[in-house]
Design a protein around this motif. Structure first.
Motif, mmCIF file in Angstrom:
data_model
loop_
_atom_site.group_PDB
_atom_site.id
_atom_site.type_symbol
_atom_site.label_atom_id
_atom_site.label_comp_id
_atom_site.label_asym_id
_atom_site.label_seq_id
_atom_site.Cartn_x
_atom_site.Cartn_y
_atom_site.Cartn_z
ATOM 1 N N GLY A 237 1.737 2.878 -0.512
ATOM 2 C CA GLY A 237 3.114 3.121 -0.902
ATOM 3 C C GLY A 237 3.672 2.128 -1.894
ATOM 4 N N LEU A 238 2.900 1.143 -2.292
ATOM 5 C CA LEU A 238 3.390 0.111 -3.208
ATOM 6 C C LEU A 238 3.701 0.706 -4.579
ATOM 7 C CD1 LEU A 238 3.879 -2.947 -3.765
ATOM 8 C CD2 LEU A 238 1.491 -3.050 -4.527
ATOM 9 N N ALA A 239 4.838 0.307 -5.119
ATOM 10 C CA ALA A 239 5.223 0.730 -6.463
ATOM 11 C C ALA A 239 5.946 -0.408 -7.162
ATOM 12 C CB ALA A 239 6.107 1.972 -6.406
ATOM 13 N N LEU A 240 5.867 -0.402 -8.462
ATOM 14 C CA LEU A 240 6.551 -1.392 -9.297
ATOM 15 C C LEU A 240 6.857 -0.746 -10.629
ATOM 16 C CD1 LEU A 240 7.423 -4.385 -9.916
ATOM 17 C CD2 LEU A 240 5.096 -4.727 -10.792
ATOM 18 N N ALA A 241 8.067 -0.972 -11.112
ATOM 19 C CA ALA A 241 8.449 -0.521 -12.448
ATOM 20 C C ALA A 241 8.545 -1.741 -13.358
ATOM 21 C CB ALA A 241 9.788 0.212 -12.405
ATOM 22 N N PRO A 242 8.271 -1.592 -14.629
ATOM 23 C CA PRO A 242 8.381 -2.736 -15.543
ATOM 24 C C PRO A 242 9.785 -3.329 -15.517
ATOM 25 C CG PRO A 242 7.215 -0.924 -16.590
ATOM 26 C CD PRO A 242 7.773 -0.382 -15.308
ATOM 27 N N VAL A 243 9.846 -4.638 -15.355
ATOM 28 C CA VAL A 243 11.136 -5.329 -15.291
ATOM 29 C C VAL A 243 11.064 -6.611 -16.115
ATOM 30 C CG1 VAL A 243 11.745 -4.463 -12.992
ATOM 31 C CG2 VAL A 243 10.461 -6.599 -13.205
ATOM 32 N N ARG A 244 12.232 -7.142 -16.401
ATOM 33 C CA ARG A 244 12.317 -8.507 -16.927
ATOM 34 C C ARG A 244 12.811 -9.395 -15.794
ATOM 35 N NH1 ARG A 244 12.673 -12.213 -20.932
ATOM 36 N NH2 ARG A 244 14.294 -13.790 -20.704
ATOM 37 N N HIS A 245 12.119 -10.504 -15.598
ATOM 38 C CA HIS A 245 12.527 -11.475 -14.586
ATOM 39 C C HIS A 245 12.254 -12.858 -15.150
ATOM 40 C CE1 HIS A 245 12.964 -13.621 -10.818
ATOM 41 N NE2 HIS A 245 13.395 -12.511 -10.236
ATOM 42 N N ALA A 246 13.308 -13.618 -15.368
ATOM 43 C CA ALA A 246 13.187 -14.883 -16.102
ATOM 44 C C ALA A 246 12.680 -16.045 -15.264
ATOM 45 C CB ALA A 246 14.537 -15.250 -16.722
ATOM 46 N N ALA A 247 12.754 -15.935 -13.925
ATOM 47 C CA ALA A 247 12.437 -17.094 -13.082
ATOM 48 C C ALA A 247 11.081 -17.026 -12.400
ATOM 49 C CB ALA A 247 13.518 -17.262 -12.014
ATOM 50 N N LEU A 248 10.491 -15.844 -12.256
ATOM 51 C CA LEU A 248 9.280 -15.679 -11.459
ATOM 52 C C LEU A 248 8.127 -16.490 -12.045
ATOM 53 C CD1 LEU A 248 8.567 -14.007 -8.893
ATOM 54 C CD2 LEU A 248 7.445 -12.387 -10.431
ATOM 55 N N ARG A 249 7.560 -17.377 -11.201
ATOM 56 C CA ARG A 249 6.455 -18.233 -11.625
ATOM 57 C C ARG A 249 5.112 -17.767 -11.078
ATOM 58 N NH1 ARG A 249 6.019 -22.339 -9.299
ATOM 59 N NH2 ARG A 249 7.672 -22.312 -7.723
ATOM 60 N N GLU A 250 5.126 -17.123 -9.904
ATOM 61 C CA GLU A 250 3.881 -16.714 -9.253
ATOM 62 C C GLU A 250 4.020 -15.291 -8.744
ATOM 63 O OE1 GLU A 250 1.353 -17.828 -5.216
ATOM 64 O OE2 GLU A 250 2.283 -19.453 -6.368
ATOM 65 N N LEU A 251 3.047 -14.454 -9.111
ATOM 66 C CA LEU A 251 3.024 -13.065 -8.670
ATOM 67 C C LEU A 251 1.612 -12.746 -8.213
ATOM 68 C CD1 LEU A 251 4.403 -10.277 -8.382
ATOM 69 C CD2 LEU A 251 3.728 -9.825 -10.759
ATOM 70 N N ALA A 252 1.495 -12.234 -6.985
ATOM 71 C CA ALA A 252 0.167 -11.946 -6.442
ATOM 72 C C ALA A 252 0.205 -10.661 -5.631
ATOM 73 C CB ALA A 252 -0.308 -13.097 -5.558
ATOM 74 N N PHE A 253 -0.836 -9.840 -5.831
ATOM 75 C CA PHE A 253 -1.032 -8.634 -5.039
ATOM 76 C C PHE A 253 -2.401 -8.713 -4.390
ATOM 77 C CE2 PHE A 253 1.958 -7.248 -8.347
ATOM 78 C CZ PHE A 253 2.961 -6.676 -7.560
ATOM 79 N N GLU A 254 -2.411 -8.817 -3.059
ATOM 80 C CA GLU A 254 -3.657 -8.866 -2.306
ATOM 81 C C GLU A 254 -3.949 -7.468 -1.767
ATOM 82 O OE1 GLU A 254 -3.371 -11.716 0.805
ATOM 83 O OE2 GLU A 254 -2.665 -13.341 -0.488
ATOM 84 N N SER A 255 -5.146 -6.959 -2.055
ATOM 85 C CA SER A 255 -5.458 -5.606 -1.599
ATOM 86 C C SER A 255 -6.951 -5.374 -1.602
ATOM 87 C CB SER A 255 -4.790 -4.571 -2.517
ATOM 88 O OG SER A 255 -5.530 -4.422 -3.718
ATOM 89 N N GLY A 256 -7.356 -4.308 -0.907
ATOM 90 C CA GLY A 256 -8.730 -3.849 -0.994
ATOM 91 C C GLY A 256 -8.898 -2.811 -2.078
ATOM 92 N N GLY A 257 -7.787 -2.444 -2.721
ATOM 93 C CA GLY A 257 -7.815 -1.477 -3.808
ATOM 94 C C GLY A 257 -6.452 -1.397 -4.467
#
Length: 301
Positions: free
Chosen positions: A131-151
């Motif tokens: 069910g994970l979803a993400l739309a393109p965004v602007r985010h000025a502060a985010l330093r670390e982004l991680a997606f852990e998955s088997g697929g």
């Protein structure tokens, strides 16, 4: 590899499990609060999330870890608390062990509103992709982004590649296997590897990848490599083919670390890579042996 232990530190803070009737620590801002669905508790996760800001000053909640296996914590709920959780800088959704919930079963949802509601968020880590979803965004502060998955779905990778994240220094994608929804190709990674979308990235993790050899071959000439200090291709099915491509490609001597642990590379080629990158910390631990010519990523189900 299985994820069999809970983390004890998150976003540089020690983890403390929230219990509704607990005595809060002297400095609530100095811990990462983990909220877990323990059937011995009188409150389930949504109630605990609402309860936490009544136990400590909401502005002192700097990091939240959510461990929900029956259903995802509603992003809408966190969005609704944004005006109170003004100090929140780090969120980990789905931090569960395999005994609690297999990674492929963890339910998530569209996380885009979370980023919009918390413009000062610096760390976002998500485990599980149902069910994970993400739309393109602007985010000025985010330093670390991680997606852990088997697929990891290609739609999420393409959205990450289309985001405007000028402060992002750490990007970690567990690509997984197509058996569990990991349909990402190197073409989906192209905007990231071009080095133009994420100018501040220094750590690039393309981990747990069934397409590890193709990723390595593309990295061999990818412009983004010049700006990196860490390349992480660990947990996947990297073989001689992938390492040969790295050796034949652009210089990697500027790297601080090259992480290839959990791999299928022969000793001779591994020794050659280590010798040619004498000034780089190269991790070639956890060598795997193919099973009837089949290779497996470390984390799938």
């Amino acid at each position: 590899m299985t994820i069999n232990e809970h983390i004890t530190e998150f976003a540089g803070l020690p983890v403390v499990d929230f219990v509704p009737d607990m005595e809060p620590p002297a400095d609530p801002s100095g811990v990462a609060w983990r909220i877990t669905e323990d059937h011995d508790l009188s409150e389930m996760i949504p109630e605990q999330v609402e309860h936490l800001p009544t136990v400590v000053d909401p502005a002192d909640v700097r990091a939240l870890i959510i461990c929900a296996w029956d259903a995802p914590l509603s992003v809408e709920q966190l969005v609704g608390l944004a005006s109170r959780l003004t100090g929140l800088r780090a969120v980990f959704l789905g931090e569960m062990t395999f005994e609690e919930c297999e990674i492929s079963w963890i339910e998530q949802e569209d996380i885009t509103p979370l980023l919009a509601a918390y413009p000062d968020l610096e760390v976002l880590r998500v485990r599980g992709t149902n069910g994970l979803a993400l739309a393109p965004v602007r985010h000025a502060a985010l330093r670390e982004l991680a997606f852990e998955s088997g697929g990891l779905p290609a739609s999420v990778v393409r959205a990450v590649a289309a985001c405007d994240l000028p402060a992002l220094t750490h990007l970690e994608l567990w690509l997984g296997t197509d058996e569990y929804g990991g349909d990402t190709t190197v073409d989906d990674l192209a905007p990231i590897l071009a080095g133009t979308r994420l100018p501040a990235v220094r750590y690039l993790g393309l981990r747990d990848a069934e397409i590890a050899d193709e990723v390595a071959a593309t990295l061999a000439t990818a412009p983004v490599v010049a700006q990196l200090d860490t390349v992480d291709l660990s947990l996947g099915i990297l073989s001689d083919k992938g390492v040969a491509a790295l050796l034949a490609g652009q210089p990697l001597t500027h790297l601080r670390r090259l992480d290839l642990h959990h791999h299928y590379v022969n000793r001779e080629l591994a020794d050659r890579l280590t010798a040619e990158l004498a000034g780089v910390e190269v991790d070639l631990s956890d060598h795997q042996a193919a099973d009837n010519d089949r290779r497996y990523v470390a984390v799938s189900e």
